[in-house]
Design a protein around this motif. Structure first.
Motif, PDB file in Angstrom:
ATOM      1  N   SER A 171       0.245  -1.562   0.049  1.00  0.00           N
ATOM      2  CA  SER A 171      -0.031  -0.465   0.276  1.00  0.00           C
ATOM      3  C   SER A 171       0.933   0.880  -0.202  1.00  0.00           C
ATOM      4  O   SER A 171       1.824   1.478   0.573  1.00  0.00           O
ATOM      5  CB  SER A 171      -0.878   0.501   1.124  1.00  0.00           C
ATOM      6  N   LYS A 172       0.149   2.123  -0.759  1.00  0.00           N
ATOM      7  CA  LYS A 172       0.958   3.413  -0.305  1.00  0.00           C
ATOM      8  C   LYS A 172       0.671   4.344   0.458  1.00  0.00           C
ATOM      9  O   LYS A 172       1.458   5.579   0.803  1.00  0.00           O
ATOM     10  CB  LYS A 172       0.624   4.385  -2.097  1.00  0.00           C
ATOM     11  N   GLY A 173      -0.329   3.560   1.355  1.00  0.00           N
ATOM     12  CA  GLY A 173      -0.626   4.347   2.522  1.00  0.00           C
ATOM     13  C   GLY A 173      -0.467   3.921   3.767  1.00  0.00           C
ATOM     14  O   GLY A 173      -1.260   2.960   3.672  1.00  0.00           O
ATOM     15  N   ASP A 174      -0.681   4.182   4.547  1.00  0.00           N
ATOM     16  CA  ASP A 174      -0.681   3.028   6.029  1.00  0.00           C
ATOM     17  C   ASP A 174      -1.553   4.466   6.884  1.00  0.00           C
ATOM     18  O   ASP A 174      -2.391   5.548   6.675  1.00  0.00           O
ATOM     19  CB  ASP A 174       0.726   2.752   6.536  1.00  0.00           C
ATOM     20  N   ALA A 175      -1.554   3.732   8.516  1.00  0.00           N
ATOM     21  CA  ALA A 175      -2.215   4.191   9.340  1.00  0.00           C
ATOM     22  C   ALA A 175      -1.913   5.992   9.227  1.00  0.00           C
ATOM     23  O   ALA A 175      -2.748   6.616   9.706  1.00  0.00           O
ATOM     24  CB  ALA A 175      -2.483   3.510   9.999  1.00  0.00           C
ATOM     25  N   LEU A 176      -0.637   5.925   9.361  1.00  0.00           N
ATOM     26  CA  LEU A 176      -0.211   7.425  10.190  1.00  0.00           C
ATOM     27  C   LEU A 176      -0.552   8.385   9.300  1.00  0.00           C
ATOM     28  O   LEU A 176      -0.930   9.245   9.402  1.00  0.00           O
ATOM     29  CB  LEU A 176       1.255   7.255  10.658  1.00  0.00           C
ATOM     30  N   SER A 177      -0.067   7.400   7.853  1.00  0.00           N
ATOM     31  CA  SER A 177      -0.505   8.495   6.520  1.00  0.00           C
ATOM     32  C   SER A 177      -1.938   9.149   6.800  1.00  0.00           C
ATOM     33  O   SER A 177      -2.590  10.424   6.242  1.00  0.00           O
ATOM     34  CB  SER A 177      -0.051   8.066   5.428  1.00  0.00           C
ATOM     35  N   LYS A 178      -2.628   7.854   6.933  1.00  0.00           N
ATOM     36  CA  LYS A 178      -4.025   8.546   7.016  1.00  0.00           C
ATOM     37  C   LYS A 178      -4.301   9.076   8.053  1.00  0.00           C
ATOM     38  O   LYS A 178      -5.325  10.289   7.852  1.00  0.00           O
ATOM     39  CB  LYS A 178      -5.090   6.981   6.625  1.00  0.00           C
ATOM     40  N   THR A 179      -4.108   9.062   9.043  1.00  0.00           N
ATOM     41  CA  THR A 179      -4.572   9.857  10.259  1.00  0.00           C
ATOM     42  C   THR A 179      -4.217  11.457   9.656  1.00  0.00           C
ATOM     43  O   THR A 179      -4.793  12.019  10.196  1.00  0.00           O
ATOM     44  CB  THR A 179      -3.907   9.426  11.324  1.00  0.00           C
ATOM     45  N   LEU A 180      -2.430  11.231   9.544  1.00  0.00           N
ATOM     46  CA  LEU A 180      -2.053  12.751   8.762  1.00  0.00           C
ATOM     47  C   LEU A 180      -3.288  13.912   8.260  1.00  0.00           C
ATOM     48  O   LEU A 180      -4.084  14.964   8.210  1.00  0.00           O
ATOM     49  CB  LEU A 180      -0.805  12.921   8.450  1.00  0.00           C
ATOM     50  N   VAL A 181      -3.738  12.728   6.980  1.00  0.00           N
ATOM     51  CA  VAL A 181      -4.801  12.785   6.269  1.00  0.00           C
ATOM     52  C   VAL A 181      -6.083  13.372   6.934  1.00  0.00           C
ATOM     53  O   VAL A 181      -6.365  15.269   6.812  1.00  0.00           O
ATOM     54  CB  VAL A 181      -5.132  12.771   5.123  1.00  0.00           C
ATOM     55  N   VAL A 182      -6.561  12.906   7.799  1.00  0.00           N
ATOM     56  CA  VAL A 182      -8.039  13.331   8.326  1.00  0.00           C
ATOM     57  C   VAL A 182      -7.912  14.586   9.692  1.00  0.00           C
ATOM     58  O   VAL A 182      -8.745  15.509   9.595  1.00  0.00           O
ATOM     59  CB  VAL A 182      -8.668  11.855   9.205  1.00  0.00           C
TER      60      VAL A 182
END
Length: 445
Positions: A171-182
């Motif tokens: 995956s190009k995104g993990d939980a940390l990157s998704k959390t930063l976007v949110v």
């Protein structure tokens, strides 16, 4: 291009004075003729930049596409990704419904194959076309979610086993990157709420961005366990029936079709044929038996959805909006997806309706905003009623014509709500340039 010209016109029409008089108090903010203090004000470019970045995160980064074909050219993959972005901008209800259908199917696959160590991430990976059957070094077909179990039971190959960490590594995104976007989108929404609490104006562009941020929360919640932008699936090797390797098969992978070659073929062959036949042929749409006028009117919208959903290269990838419907209770999940789409339309439209009494440069623009905001709330519900009524009563040409008119009105309303926020930047109230003072909002003694 229209949006860029609107931004340029708004920027040129609303220059920010660079002098620095004393900062006005919050009590005087609405009476201030301008906002010139560099520390207590924001520029027009600051408003545009924060909104554009947030919208980009909501309509590009948050969309989790399915895996492309292994021999697919990058221009086609990019065009499909742009199409998903446009779908998120113009029909956000369908995107939320698609995400919910995938979530329900992935959860069911995880429960079904729990003994194999599967999780919801495994279910998403299977639905998005993550398991590709190979014969030697040649891709044969993508294994759909309902084919995985029968694939091992018939002796064609072993049931695919892969650790969750291996899938997440692709995956190009993990939980940390998704959390930063949110957090980024959440911070933007918080700022807009704080402006309302302090009585500071919220621009129409910021209101539209809040609507997309709300949509982003829903999509990220439904797709949290889905891998992001995976470009290559896992190889599942087919068992050979003989011990002798096939030299004509091993090492050969089909050459990708170039973008310009595909475009030339479409213009020189497919387009003239489409004009002659109506358009539509058997297999492209269920409109092929409709009157010629209905097919012509519905062609722009239906053709787009057909291109996104077509299975190319002998099922070498899943359809763009594939959701694993064959592993779920179709009637119940169809109802859930429809309900989610309608709820999204109501929330999305209600957020725009909060700008009912906003300050607009002209009364005509204010009227357009109000009509468009109500339209994007009411039209999805109307389309649902027309669809059920047309299927139950057999209305013939009447239901498609009503559907075409309502869809056209919906698209026009979405365009209005996208262009007006940029046009309104040419004449913002002075208080719109004041920044939020956070001290009164933070509990303190």
């Amino acid at each position: 291009m229209i949006v860029l010209l609107a931004i340029l016109a708004a920027t040129c029409a609303s220059p920010i004075v660079q002098t620095s008089p004393p900062l006005v108090s919050l009590d005087q903010v609405h009476q201030a003729p301008s906002c010139d203090d560099l520390h207590g004000c924001r520029s027009l470019w600051d408003i545009i930049r924060s909104c554009i970045i947030t919208i980009f995160l909501c309509v590009w980064v948050s969309v989790h596409p399915n895996i492309p074909s292994p021999d697919e050219s990058w221009p086609r993959v990019a065009i499909r990704r742009v199409g998903l972005m446009l779908a998120t901008v113009f029909v956000p209800e369908l995107m939320v419904a698609w995400a919910l259908r995938q979530r329900l199917a992935a959860a069911k696959l995880a429960r079904k194959h729990k003994g194999e160590g599967w999780t919801t991430t495994h279910g998403f990976f299977a639905i998005m076309g993550g398991f590709m059957e190979y014969d030697g070094n040649r891709p044969v077909r993508v294994l759909l979610s309902n084919q995985l179990e029968s694939y091992s039971l018939t002796g064609n190959g072993d049931f695919p086993r892969i650790a969750k960490a291996e899938i997440e590594d692709r995956s190009k995104g993990d939980a940390l990157s998704k959390t930063l976007v949110v957090l980024q989108t959440g911070w933007f929404v918080t700022q807009c709420i704080a402006r309302g609490v302090q009585g500071l104006p919220v621009t129409e562009l910021e209101l539209v961005t809040v609507a997309f941020a709300t949509l982003n929360f829903a999509m990220y919640l439904l797709w949290w366990d889905k891998p992001l932008s995976v470009s290559c699936g896992v190889r599942v090797y087919k068992k050979r029936q003989t011990e002798q390797p096939d030299e004509d098969v091993d090492g050969q992978v089909a050459d990708p079709v170039g973008f310009w070659a595909a475009l030339g073929d479409a213009v020189s062959k497919k387009l003239p044929a489409a004009i002659v036949r109506g358009p539509f042929t058997h297999g492209e749409s269920d409109l092929h038996d409709k009157p010629w006028l209905v097919r012509v009117l519905m062609w722009p919208l239906s053709k787009v959805f057909y291109i996104f959903n077509e299975e190319i290269d002998n099922s070498m990838r899943v359809a763009t909006f594939y959701s694993g419907a064959e592993v779920t209770d179709s009637e119940r999940d169809d109802f859930s997806a429809a309900a989610a789409g309608l709820a999204t339309a109501l929330v999305f439209g209600a957020i725009h309706c909060t700008g009912w009494s906003f300050t607009f440069p002209s009364s005509a623009e204010r009227t357009l905003w109000r009509v468009a905001s109500i339209s994007i709330m009411a039209i999805p519900a109307l389309l649902t009623i027309v669809a059920f009524a047309g299927e139950a009563l057999g209305c013939g040409i009447l239901a498609p014509m009503i559907g075409f008119l309502t869809i056209s009105l919906y698209i026009l309303s979405r365009l209005v709500l996208l262009l007006l926020p940029f046009l309104s930047l040419r004449s913002l109230p002075p208080a719109a340039y004041h920044v939020v003072h956070w001290t009164p909002l933070i509990p303190h003694v």
